[in-house]
Design an enzyme around this catalytic site. Structure first.
Site, PDB file in Angstrom:
ATOM      1  N   LYS A   1     -12.212   0.513   2.169  1.00 49.29           N
ATOM      2  CA  LYS A   1     -10.822   0.138   2.417  1.00 49.29           C
ATOM      3  C   LYS A   1      -9.871   1.034   1.633  1.00 49.29           C
ATOM      4  O   LYS A   1      -8.864   1.525   2.150  1.00 49.29           O
ATOM      5  CB  LYS A   1     -10.588  -1.319   2.024  1.00 49.29           C
ATOM      6  CG  LYS A   1      -9.150  -1.781   2.214  1.00 49.29           C
ATOM      7  CD  LYS A   1      -8.874  -3.108   1.554  1.00 49.29           C
ATOM      8  CE  LYS A   1      -8.545  -2.926   0.083  1.00 49.29           C
ATOM      9  NZ  LYS A   1      -7.856  -4.090  -0.508  1.00 49.29           N
ATOM     10  N   ASN A   2     -10.195   1.274   0.369  1.00 51.61           N
ATOM     11  CA  ASN A   2      -9.292   2.021  -0.497  1.00 51.61           C
ATOM     12  C   ASN A   2      -9.272   3.517  -0.208  1.00 51.61           C
ATOM     13  O   ASN A   2      -8.465   4.250  -0.783  1.00 51.61           O
ATOM     14  CB  ASN A   2      -9.638   1.768  -1.966  1.00 51.61           C
ATOM     15  CG  ASN A   2      -9.317   0.349  -2.387  1.00 51.61           C
ATOM     16  OD1 ASN A   2      -8.434  -0.295  -1.816  1.00 51.61           O
ATOM     17  ND2 ASN A   2     -10.031  -0.154  -3.382  1.00 51.61           N
TER      18      ASN A   2
ATOM     19  N   CYS B   1      -2.323  -8.517  -3.221  1.00 57.57           N
ATOM     20  CA  CYS B   1      -2.813  -9.593  -4.079  1.00 57.57           C
ATOM     21  C   CYS B   1      -1.976  -9.724  -5.347  1.00 57.57           C
ATOM     22  O   CYS B   1      -1.516  -8.730  -5.910  1.00 57.57           O
ATOM     23  CB  CYS B   1      -4.275  -9.333  -4.469  1.00 57.57           C
ATOM     24  SG  CYS B   1      -5.456  -9.647  -3.151  1.00 57.57           S
TER      25      CYS B   1
ATOM     26  N   ARG C   1       2.136  -4.529 -11.145  1.00 63.38           N
ATOM     27  CA  ARG C   1       1.709  -3.227 -10.632  1.00 63.38           C
ATOM     28  C   ARG C   1       2.952  -2.431 -10.230  1.00 63.38           C
ATOM     29  O   ARG C   1       3.256  -2.267  -9.062  1.00 63.38           O
ATOM     30  CB  ARG C   1       0.764  -3.409  -9.438  1.00 63.38           C
ATOM     31  CG  ARG C   1      -0.514  -4.134  -9.804  1.00 63.38           C
ATOM     32  CD  ARG C   1      -1.554  -4.014  -8.718  1.00 63.38           C
ATOM     33  NE  ARG C   1      -1.240  -4.858  -7.593  1.00 63.38           N
ATOM     34  CZ  ARG C   1      -1.990  -4.930  -6.481  1.00 63.38           C
ATOM     35  NH1 ARG C   1      -3.067  -4.185  -6.371  1.00 63.38           N
ATOM     36  NH2 ARG C   1      -1.652  -5.715  -5.492  1.00 63.38           N
ATOM     37  N   PRO C   2       3.700  -1.963 -11.246  1.00 64.96           N
ATOM     38  CA  PRO C   2       4.952  -1.266 -10.942  1.00 64.96           C
ATOM     39  C   PRO C   2       4.700   0.028 -10.193  1.00 64.96           C
ATOM     40  O   PRO C   2       3.640   0.646 -10.312  1.00 64.96           O
ATOM     41  CB  PRO C   2       5.539  -0.995 -12.334  1.00 64.96           C
ATOM     42  CG  PRO C   2       4.360  -0.975 -13.251  1.00 64.96           C
ATOM     43  CD  PRO C   2       3.397  -1.986 -12.685  1.00 64.96           C
TER      44      PRO C   2
ATOM     45  N   ASP D   1       6.712   2.647 -10.600  1.00 62.49           N
ATOM     46  CA  ASP D   1       7.528   3.660 -11.256  1.00 62.49           C
ATOM     47  C   ASP D   1       6.853   5.028 -11.260  1.00 62.49           C
ATOM     48  O   ASP D   1       7.522   6.063 -11.118  1.00 62.49           O
ATOM     49  CB  ASP D   1       7.902   3.235 -12.680  1.00 62.49           C
ATOM     50  CG  ASP D   1       6.698   2.892 -13.536  1.00 62.49           C
ATOM     51  OD1 ASP D   1       5.669   2.460 -12.979  1.00 62.49           O
ATOM     52  OD2 ASP D   1       6.786   3.042 -14.774  1.00 62.49           O
ATOM     53  N   LEU D   2       5.523   5.062 -11.411  1.00 66.27           N
ATOM     54  CA  LEU D   2       4.830   6.346 -11.408  1.00 66.27           C
ATOM     55  C   LEU D   2       4.866   6.989 -10.027  1.00 66.27           C
ATOM     56  O   LEU D   2       4.934   8.214  -9.901  1.00 66.27           O
ATOM     57  CB  LEU D   2       3.384   6.189 -11.884  1.00 66.27           C
ATOM     58  CG  LEU D   2       3.191   6.005 -13.393  1.00 66.27           C
ATOM     59  CD1 LEU D   2       1.711   5.804 -13.722  1.00 66.27           C
ATOM     60  CD2 LEU D   2       3.745   7.188 -14.177  1.00 66.27           C
TER      61      LEU D   2
ATOM     62  N   ASP E   1     -12.210  -3.802  -9.728  1.00 64.25           N
ATOM     63  CA  ASP E   1     -12.467  -4.501  -8.468  1.00 64.25           C
ATOM     64  C   ASP E   1     -13.839  -5.161  -8.419  1.00 64.25           C
ATOM     65  O   ASP E   1     -14.152  -5.880  -7.466  1.00 64.25           O
ATOM     66  CB  ASP E   1     -12.315  -3.540  -7.287  1.00 64.25           C
ATOM     67  CG  ASP E   1     -10.862  -3.327  -6.902  1.00 64.25           C
ATOM     68  OD1 ASP E   1      -9.988  -4.025  -7.466  1.00 64.25           O
ATOM     69  OD2 ASP E   1     -10.585  -2.467  -6.050  1.00 64.25           O
TER      70      ASP E   1
ATOM     71  N   ILE F   1      -7.118  -3.079 -16.839  1.00 66.87           N
ATOM     72  CA  ILE F   1      -6.333  -2.550 -15.720  1.00 66.87           C
ATOM     73  C   ILE F   1      -5.210  -3.507 -15.327  1.00 66.87           C
ATOM     74  O   ILE F   1      -4.039  -3.124 -15.294  1.00 66.87           O
ATOM     75  CB  ILE F   1      -7.241  -2.258 -14.506  1.00 66.87           C
ATOM     76  CG1 ILE F   1      -8.433  -1.385 -14.921  1.00 66.87           C
ATOM     77  CG2 ILE F   1      -6.434  -1.584 -13.398  1.00 66.87           C
ATOM     78  CD1 ILE F   1      -8.056  -0.033 -15.483  1.00 66.87           C
TER      79      ILE F   1
ATOM     80  N   ARG G   1      -9.549  -9.335   3.537  1.00 70.02           N
ATOM     81  CA  ARG G   1      -8.777  -8.129   3.241  1.00 70.02           C
ATOM     82  C   ARG G   1      -9.685  -6.985   2.785  1.00 70.02           C
ATOM     83  O   ARG G   1      -9.310  -5.811   2.893  1.00 70.02           O
ATOM     84  CB  ARG G   1      -7.725  -8.409   2.168  1.00 70.02           C
ATOM     85  CG  ARG G   1      -6.639  -9.382   2.610  1.00 70.02           C
ATOM     86  CD  ARG G   1      -5.551  -9.524   1.552  1.00 70.02           C
ATOM     87  NE  ARG G   1      -4.993  -8.215   1.251  1.00 70.02           N
ATOM     88  CZ  ARG G   1      -4.862  -7.732   0.019  1.00 70.02           C
ATOM     89  NH1 ARG G   1      -5.264  -8.428  -1.021  1.00 70.02           N
ATOM     90  NH2 ARG G   1      -4.330  -6.542  -0.167  1.00 70.02           N
TER      91      ARG G   1
END
Length: 418
Positions: free
Chosen positions: A22-23, A116, A121-122, A124-125, A305, A327, A397
């Site tokens: 998926k990723n 989720c 989980r900003p 900004d990066l 994960d 994380i 998902r």
């Protein structure tokens, strides 16, 4: 809402094939925006997140057709860079489209991403990486809009090896003018798969899988047929399913080299692990031994994960185990649900102390997120009695019909659709 009924007490045994990652599929689907020719993606998993990404591409004007595990995408008909709100809220990876869309249309507009609820989980990066390439941003009403006159190569220093920020930088930089260097890049296998896809399409990315990426901007690209790499998290989940039920499971059509950190943990638990070039198996005859220290960190360290699934396994260990989550700060929501099943654990900040018990029992629990749901399914398979998992649709998902895969291995999961 869909609930699952999981029957425990059966040892899982047999062989199961793993679908595409998926990723890896999500950023590669985002990359198709860059290629105004048909692209064929093989081993593309029919997961809800992937289907939502396909629907987002259709909303932009692209043609997307699925046949089995092959998805054909033609973005030559895409007309704009404004992402739909409802779909974008459902899948966090929609943010990957910012880099592709601003490269294709010079502007893009997207709602803040969903996904989720596993902690802060900003993005900004992501925004920093794109701004280094010349993109400017405006925000308001829960949306962020990007605009650029000309993408120009630059040096991008990431303070943290963010997978998403690395991928967004790649997707914008491949068609920028000049050379881009990304320092502190993420090294995950899915980054390598995206780079391989881009290179096969005519772009030029060097150094994928290392902290330093060099991207040479190119304007010419072509449609291709590409096979997405196997899902390492699904592979690990089914191996843990075999271990937690004291069974023997062989996972095929996978790559064991991608989950070395997990395999070492399974061996430390006392299980027998065997690897082949495209398969891996685990055999368990007793409770796992405790693990005194497990820490989630960026690849190639132990994956966040797989943390919840290992947590479930260690709930049945013969001693006390410790897991530290580096994380995401809110990724222990499965801990309280496992307590409903008889597990003993204590959460102190980002650290979980897990005191193994001889057995778990069935209970009504809630899948607060994708991996939480997978962990509860594994715990239910190893429990006495029946476990009901609420909001189990979240498991879809990341896993293609996990209930059917479990039945192939001799277990039982029944869906209760609304």
């Amino acid at each position: 809402m869909a609930n699952w009924l999981v029957t425990g007490g059966r040892r899982l045994s047999g062989e199961i094939a793993v679908h595409g990652a998926k990723n890896a599929a999500l950023p590669i689907l985002a990359a198709t925006i860059l290629i105004p020719e048909p692209v064929e993606l093989k081993n593309c998993p029919p997961l809800s997140d992937v289907e939502d990404m396909c629907a987002i591409l259709r909303s932009l004007g692209a043609t997307v057709v699925r046949s089995g595990d092959t998805v054909t995408v033609d973005t030559s008909t895409a007309t704009h860079g404004t992402l739909p709100e409802t779909l974008s809220h459902r899948v966090r990876s929609s943010i990957f489209l910012l880099g592709s869309l601003v490269s294709r249309f010079s502007e893009a507009c997207a709602p803040y991403p969903g996904g989720c609820e596993i902690g802060n989980r900003p993005i900004d990066l992501h925004l920093y990486a794109l701004s280094r390439l010349g993109v400017s941003f405006s925000e308001g009403d829960g949306r962020i809009c990007a605009k650029v006159n000309r993408l120009s190569g630059a040096v991008i220093d990431l303070d943290y090896p963010s997978v998403g920020a690395t991928e967004n930088a790649m997707l914008a930089a491949v068609s920028a003018d000049g050379e881009t260097v990304v320092r502190g890049a993420a090294c995950e296998p899915e980054i390598v798969d995206l780079a391989n896809f881009l290179n096969a399409s005519g772009f030029c990315v060097h150094g994928a899988g290392t902290p330093n990426l060099v991207i040479e901007g190119r304007k010419e690209c072509r449609g291709i047929s590409y096979r997405i790499l196997p899902d390492r998290i699904v592979t690990g989940t089914y191996l843990i399913a075999g271990a937690i039920t004291r069974g023997s499971v062989r996972v095929v059509r996978t790559d064991p080299t991608l989950i070395g950190a997990l395999l070492s943990k399974l061996e430390a638990c006392g299980f027998t692990v065997r690897t082949e070039p495209d398969a891996v198996s685990v055999t368990a005859t007793d409770r796992p031994k405790e693990l005194v220290s497990v820490e989630t960190r960026p690849y190639p360290a132990f994956a966040t994960d797989l943390q919840a699934q290992l947590f479930a396994l260690l709930s049945l260990a013969s001693g006390t185990s410790v897991i530290t989550e580096h994380i995401f700060e809110n990724r222990f929501r499965h801990a309280a649900e496992l307590k409903r099943m008889g597990a003993q654990n204590e959460i102190i900040g980002r650290t979980a102390i897990i005191r193994g018990v001889p057995c778990l029992h069935g209970a009504k629990v809630t899948a607060f997120d994708l991996r939480c749901g997978a962990a509860l399914a594994l715990a239910g398979l190893a429990s006495e009695g029946e476990t009901e998992i609420l909001h189990a649709e979240r498991i879809d998902r990341g896993y293609d019909r996990m209930d059917e895969a479990v039945r192939i291995l001799g277990g039982q999961i029944l869906r209760k659709e609304p």
